[in-house]
Design a protein around this motif. Structure first.
Motif, PDB file in Angstrom:
ATOM      1  N   GLU A   1      -3.654   4.329   3.917  1.00 18.86           N
ATOM      2  CA  GLU A   1      -4.211   3.206   3.152  1.00 18.86           C
ATOM      3  C   GLU A   1      -4.113   1.902   3.938  1.00 18.86           C
TER       4      GLU A   1
ATOM      5  N   LEU B   1       0.833  -1.198   0.000  1.00 19.57           N
ATOM      6  CA  LEU B   1       0.000   0.000   0.000  1.00 19.57           C
ATOM      7  C   LEU B   1       0.871   1.252   0.000  1.00 19.57           C
TER       8      LEU B   1
ATOM      9  N   ARG C   1      -6.824   1.843   6.559  1.00 17.67           N
ATOM     10  CA  ARG C   1      -8.128   1.551   5.958  1.00 17.67           C
ATOM     11  C   ARG C   1      -8.249   0.057   5.622  1.00 17.67           C
ATOM     12  N   ALA C   2      -7.180  -0.523   5.117  1.00 22.26           N
ATOM     13  CA  ALA C   2      -7.199  -1.958   4.805  1.00 22.26           C
ATOM     14  C   ALA C   2      -7.355  -2.780   6.090  1.00 22.26           C
TER      15      ALA C   2
END
Length: 173
Positions: A113, A108, A116-117
């Protein structure tokens, strides 16, 4: 009824598992919970100071609180609270580990990010809403990274989540 001495360690109580590891592949016979509960009509004296873990969890799972005196019920209630804090502390460490694993993969672009993942994975695993997952992961990361001693206290059952959240909230600068 069997009288349990107040100083008898929990691992030496009737029906208790032996201390130590059971070698992989070997079977171990554990008496039914009702057999253990039937053999204990009072709690041991050291229950209030016993650290959360498998011995305490096994004992708490086998006791019928309605058969105890009022003061013993309060001791068992506090022990359940310690176990709940212990499990919650481990859950927050697990959440942080998920975020760290995703970050370490390097696939990522940035940390946002990766967060969020991690939130998406945790949300699916725990059946939480997106907002609840954001809130829980933010707390988990704060406690494990910024306040590791607080995380240890939570995992040891010394403090509960409500108090840990209060400390976290009022120590952010």
């Amino acid at each position: 009824m069997l009288k349990v001495p107040q100083d008898l360690p929990l691992d030496r109580m009737p029906g208790a598992m032996p201390v130590g590891e059971i070698p992989f592949g070997e079977e171990f016979s554990v008496p039914a919970v009702s057999d253990v509960a039937a053999s204990c009509d009072q709690i041991p004296g050291n229950l209030d100071v016993l650290e959360p873990g498998p011995v305490l969890a096994g004992f708490l799972a086998s006791i019928d609180v309605s058969e105890l005196s009022g003061s013993d019920q309060m001791i068992v209630l506090r022990a359940h609270r310690r176990m709940a804090s212990h499990y919650q502390g481990h859950m927050y460490r697990d959440m942080s580990a998920v975020k760290r694993t995703i970050t370490d993969c390097g696939d990522l672009a940035d940390d946002v990010e990766a967060a969020r993942a991690a939130e998406a994975e945790i949300s699916v695993a725990l059946h939480l809403s997106r907002r609840a997952t954001e809130h829980e992961l933010a707390f988990a990361l704060s406690v494990t990274k910024r306040l590791p001693r607080l995380s240890d206290m939570l995992s040891k059952g010394v403090i509960d989540v409500v108090r840990a959240r209060t400390i976290d909230r009022y120590t952010v600068h």
